[in-house]
Enzyme design. Structure first.
Site, short mmCIF file in Angstrom:
data_model
loop_
_atom_site.label_atom_id
_atom_site.label_comp_id
_atom_site.label_asym_id
_atom_site.label_seq_id
_atom_site.Cartn_x
_atom_site.Cartn_y
_atom_site.Cartn_z
N HIS A 91 8.95 15.41 18.36
CA HIS A 91 8.99 14.14 17.63
C HIS A 91 10.12 14.14 16.60
O HIS A 91 10.63 15.20 16.23
CB HIS A 91 7.65 13.90 16.93
CG HIS A 91 6.48 14.09 17.85
ND1 HIS A 91 5.72 15.24 17.86
CD2 HIS A 91 5.97 13.28 18.80
CE1 HIS A 91 4.78 15.13 18.79
NE2 HIS A 91 4.91 13.95 19.37
N SER A 139 2.51 9.42 21.17
CA SER A 139 2.67 10.01 19.84
C SER A 139 3.81 9.41 19.03
O SER A 139 3.86 9.59 17.82
CB SER A 139 2.89 11.52 19.95
OG SER A 139 4.01 11.80 20.78
N ASP A 166 9.47 18.26 14.84
CA ASP A 166 8.71 19.43 15.30
C ASP A 166 9.11 19.88 16.70
O ASP A 166 8.41 20.66 17.33
CB ASP A 166 7.21 19.14 15.26
CG ASP A 166 6.81 17.95 16.12
OD1 ASP A 166 7.69 17.40 16.82
OD2 ASP A 166 5.62 17.55 16.10
#
Length: 372
Positions: free
Chosen positions: A348, A37, A345
């Site tokens: 990340h 991610s 978040d």
């Protein structure tokens, strides 16, 4: 009034500079990216592995794209800034060509990274009772297979491929963070996570070797971020034992020690690969040290909001993290100015944080050897 106007002008200039693209300084004609991610530009969203994931809606993407793109941040990622610095368009996700009717030109690069991906294969975790926690089975091996399937459309003959890949940049990671995150967030012990390090490093070495055998000549292999500064993991290991926290930044030292162990083993593995493939340029990217700059000195880098608290989340506590109310879900809130936060978040980082890390890499300050 004049002072106020000067402040507004200065603030507006700072915001506009932060949103500007990187000045092209690198000389690559295509980029191929593998990872999770931290560099996924849409594959997880396109994969359909999770119905209606929170990253598929605002506030994800609000800062730069003004819409969600499948990136796990408020804006651009490190890979986006590297593309800008190479004068290339943002690298399209590989699954865009398979899941949509869009005609995608991968001649200038392809992104195979998938949010939630691990270095090790699905069965590796299943045998350890962790398969139920995995978001996706698009592991590093599967991403390598995608590249092999795409390769014939990029070049046909061996001389043609040698010519093409000589001007290409390959990024292998960051990858492996999820191999540790899954067991840690599933309340496994630190020893359990530490024991996984050799398996993670071996897999990264195997895939890096395979890419060189396929023709890659310049490869960047990033290390792990300081995961002890991750809001989600700080909330998970919320501990009253003050001696476990770094006095310089309040990051959780046992977690950062895990990241350091991974990075030390990775550097040794890459040193061995350089001896095996002396004709290839294999570069270690020090994400850890680059990020620790702003975790140690937040205000120096413009992070006047917070570096440890998540900008977007649903928690009432110290880190604004609540597993049952994730960023983008009902009940979550988003900070007014993400550029003043490092954590986006909980897992990340923000575009502003990624830009600082990318700047350190592109300048060569946090790469060994330099690649510019």
């Amino acid at each position: 009034m004049r002072i106020n106007m000067l402040f507004i002008v200065a603030f507006s200039f700072l915001v506009s500079v932060r949103s500007l693209p990187m000045r092209p300084t690198l000389k690559y004609e295509s980029i191929f990216n593998f990872g999770d991610s931290l560099s996924d530009t849409g594959n997880f969203l396109l994969s359909g592995d999770v119905d209606s994931p929170n990253i598929g809606r605002l506030p994800y993407g609000q800062t730069f794209f003004n819409r969600s793109t499948g990136r796990c941040s408020d804006g651009r990622l490190i890979i986006d800034f590297i593309a800008e610095a190479s004068g290339l368009p943002y690298i399209p996700p590989y699954l865009q060509s398979l899941r949509t009717n869009d005609s995608v030109d991968f001649k200038r690069g392809a992104n195979f990274a998938v949010a939630g991906a691990t270095a090790n294969e699905f069965s590796f975790f299943k045998n350890r009772g962790l398969s139920v926690t995995l978001l996706t089975n698009k592991t590093l091996d599967i991403q390598l297979d995608w590249f092999k399937k795409l390769k014939p459309s990029l070049c046909k003959t061996k001389p043609e491929c040698e010519q093409y890949f000589r001007k290409s940049l390959f990024l292998v990671g960051e990858i492996g963070g999820n191999d540790y995150n899954y067991p840690l967030l599933a309340f496994r012990s630190f020893k359990h996570a530490m024991d996984l390090v050799p398996f993670v490093i071996n897999k990264i070495m195997d895939v890096t070797s395979a890419l060189i055998e396929e023709g890659a000549m310049t490869l960047i292999v990033p290390g792990n971020l300081p995961i002890g500064c991750s809001a989600a993991l700080l909330e998970r290991f919320n501990d009253n034992s003050g001696w476990l926290y770094d006095s310089r930044n309040q990051c959780y030292m046992p977690l950062n020690n895990l990241a350091k162990l991974h990075n030390d083993k990775l550097k040794k593995g890459l040193a061995a690969l350089r001896k095996k493939y002396p004709y290839a340029k294999i570069i270690y990217a020090d994400y850890y040290s680059s990020a620790m700059q702003f975790f140690n000195s937040p205000s120096k880098y413009g992070f006047t909001g917070s570096v440890l608290k998540a900008c977007c989340g649903g928690g009432d506590g110290r880190y604004n993290v609540q597993p049952n109310v994730r960023c983008g879900e009902k009940g979550s809130t988003t900070c007014e100015d993400p550029s003043t936060y490092a954590n986006w978040d909980g897992i990340h980082l923000t575009e502003a944080a990624y830009r600082h890390i990318a700047t350190g890499l592109i300048s060569g300050r946090f790469t060994m050897p330099t690649y510019n």
